[in-house]
Design a protein around this motif. Structure first.
Motif, PDB file in Angstrom:
ATOM      1  N   ALA A 199       0.827  -1.209   0.000  1.00  0.00           N
ATOM      2  CA  ALA A 199       0.000   0.000   0.000  1.00  0.00           C
ATOM      3  C   ALA A 199       0.859   1.256   0.000  1.00  0.00           C
ATOM      4  O   ALA A 199       0.502   2.267  -0.618  1.00  0.00           O
ATOM      5  N   ASP A 200       2.020   1.221   0.689  1.00  0.00           N
ATOM      6  CA  ASP A 200       2.875   2.404   0.781  1.00  0.00           C
ATOM      7  C   ASP A 200       3.386   2.862  -0.574  1.00  0.00           C
ATOM      8  O   ASP A 200       3.690   4.046  -0.756  1.00  0.00           O
ATOM      9  N   PHE A 201       3.503   1.929  -1.521  1.00  0.00           N
ATOM     10  CA  PHE A 201       4.096   2.251  -2.817  1.00  0.00           C
ATOM     11  C   PHE A 201       3.151   1.963  -3.984  1.00  0.00           C
ATOM     12  O   PHE A 201       3.563   2.033  -5.139  1.00  0.00           O
ATOM     13  N   ALA A 202       1.912   1.596  -3.707  1.00  0.00           N
ATOM     14  CA  ALA A 202       0.979   1.228  -4.775  1.00  0.00           C
ATOM     15  C   ALA A 202       0.639   2.436  -5.631  1.00  0.00           C
ATOM     16  O   ALA A 202       0.574   3.569  -5.146  1.00  0.00           O
ATOM     17  N   GLN A 203       0.417   2.184  -6.896  1.00  0.00           N
ATOM     18  CA  GLN A 203       0.056   3.251  -7.820  1.00  0.00           C
ATOM     19  C   GLN A 203      -1.391   3.668  -7.618  1.00  0.00           C
ATOM     20  O   GLN A 203      -2.252   2.853  -7.291  1.00  0.00           O
ATOM     21  N   ASP A 204      -1.642   4.964  -7.788  1.00  0.00           N
ATOM     22  CA  ASP A 204      -3.006   5.460  -7.720  1.00  0.00           C
ATOM     23  C   ASP A 204      -3.866   4.735  -8.746  1.00  0.00           C
ATOM     24  O   ASP A 204      -3.470   4.598  -9.912  1.00  0.00           O
ATOM     25  N   PRO A 205      -5.048   4.231  -8.365  1.00  0.00           N
ATOM     26  CA  PRO A 205      -5.875   3.464  -9.299  1.00  0.00           C
ATOM     27  C   PRO A 205      -6.287   4.260 -10.527  1.00  0.00           C
ATOM     28  O   PRO A 205      -6.399   3.715 -11.624  1.00  0.00           O
ATOM     29  N   ILE A 206      -6.511   5.555 -10.344  1.00  0.00           N
ATOM     30  CA  ILE A 206      -6.875   6.377 -11.503  1.00  0.00           C
ATOM     31  C   ILE A 206      -5.684   6.517 -12.437  1.00  0.00           C
ATOM     32  O   ILE A 206      -5.811   6.398 -13.664  1.00  0.00           O
TER      33      ILE A 206
END
Length: 431
Positions: free
Chosen positions: A222-229
């Protein structure tokens, strides 16, 4: 310390808002894109500042350690359970020596600050977390005796933790945390206070270095996940790039590459829906090029008629037709494979050589002016060699054949696709 308390309340408010955000963003379905669970293990130095009664600690001191387990509701917000330990010792030159141990446990709200400042746009490996919460602490002293054996505190924490992602599931972090305590009956040195301290009079600063281990399903923590949009935008951009590649038309015949069965069609030649040149009489020559070929060179039927007449009248006429350039083998652009309609010319040479066992033949290859002179020289030689190999395979002794390449034939208009077709050939001289 009122600011510390206000900051802690703000953290938990943000976490509560995050749960609402998570529910309202279900249509994006970001929940399945990242790993929610993480374990933080760190250790370092600490500096207790107050309260002290008899002793003091003038410089940062070892040891302190912490263990945290956290869960992220969204990429930006989560909660964590933290366990901490501090070993507090007096300075070596202090008049009063002591050694105290402080244990704490607390519930914290987690905010992914890197997500708010768009840190991932600069690097996918760097991140930064903010955290704050409330908990309880237990102070014991090994060198001094506490009246109640253990001093119980209520504490509030606030901190910031820069991160660097080492592998898919592991990150290194540094952390700076401020701990404020209340309900203190004893100082950090284990000495009893004159009166119970009111407010946030207890203060300690921790500095740690440690590792984070990410758990759970998902492609990224979660700390490095890409924004879903942003992920959707990237996916759309990739799809558009794929469509652009698929809809490219290298030979400019109006049929995109992914549908084109023949991607080397000459410009200006009419094609069918699959990019193949229209050839109604199935003679291997595009209909739009037949008139140009017939204007300069004899057609296959004309050559065959002349050859038949020559066989009946005089074999020398066949030799004349060959040597004057009426018998040629033609090639497609940048190809060494003879066109279908050139097989008749090859058959004519084979038949002549068999009818005249002592005859020899010189094969000369040519190329059009598209491309470098050096490449076209090589291409013309390979064309002549290809035809020589076909004649040898048809039963003509290779010792009777000589081949060479003359490179570019500049006798036609370089800008005319029809004219260039005429010079991509191999000619013959028979003796």
């Amino acid at each position: 310390m009122k600011k510390l308390f206000t900051l802690t309340i703000l953290f938990f408010s943000l976490v509560a808002a995050a749960q609402t955000e998570d529910a309202t963003s279900s249509e994006i379905n970001e929940n399945a894109t990242f790993q929610r669970w993480a374990i933080d293990v760190g250790a370092g130095v600490h500096k207790p500042t107050r309260p002290f009664v008899d002793g003091y600690v003038s410089t940062p001191d070892l040891w302190q350690a912490d263990l945290g387990v956290r869960y992220m509701f969204t990429r930006s917000f989560g909660v964590g359970l933290e366990f901490g330990y501090n070993n507090i010792q007096s300075d070596a030159d202090a008049s009063v020596t002591f050694e105290s141990d402080y244990y704490r446990v607390g519930l914290e709200g987690i905010v992914n600050l890197g997500d708010f400042v768009n840190l991932k746009s600069a690097s996918s490996r760097f991140g930064i977390l903010g955290h704050g919460g409330i908990g309880v602490g237990f102070l014991t002293s090994n060198a001094r005796t506490l009246t109640d054996a253990t001093d119980h505190h209520l504490n509030f924490t606030a901190g910031i933790a820069p991160q660097y992602r080492v592998t898919k599931n592991i990150a290194v972090f540094t952390d700076l945390t401020i701990i404020g305590t209340t309900r203190n009956h004893y100082g950090w040195d284990g000495a009893v206070l004159g009166t119970e301290v009111r407010g946030f009079e207890g203060l300690m600063i921790n500095a740690s270095v440690g590792l984070t281990f990410y758990l759970g399903e998902g492609t990224d923590p979660a700390d490095f996940a890409q924004d879903p949009i942003e992920a959707k935008v990237d996916a759309i951009a990739a799809q558009m790039e794929k469509m652009a590649i698929e809809n490219a038309d290298d030979d400019q015949d109006g049929v995109p590459n992914y549908l084109d069965r023949d991607n080397t069609t000459e410009s200006g030649v009419r094609v069918d829906s699959k990019g193949r040149a229209i050839d109604m009489n199935k003679n291997g020559i595009p209909d739009d090029m037949e008139s140009s070929l017939n204007a300069r060179y004899a057609s296959q039927s004309d050559v065959q008629t002349a050859i038949n007449s020559a066989n009946a009248a005089n074999q020398n006429q066949i030799k004349q037709l060959i040597n004057e350039g009426y018998v040629n083998v033609y090639f497609r652009f940048n190809s060494t494979k003879p066109t279908t309609y050139s097989l008749g010319a090859i058959n004519t040479i084979v038949q002549y050589m068999k009818d005249h066992p002592s005859a020899t033949a010189t094969l000369t290859g040519f190329a059009d002016e598209i491309g470098s002179p050096e490449y076209n020289k090589s291409l013309s030689e390979r064309r002549a060699k290809m035809v020589s190999d076909v004649l040898a395979a048809a039963g003509i002794d290779a010792s009777r054949l000589t081949q060479n390449g003359d490179g570019e034939d500049a006798s036609v208009d370089k800008n005319s696709t029809d004219a260039r077709q005429l010079v991509r050939r191999v000619t013959f001289k028979v003796n």
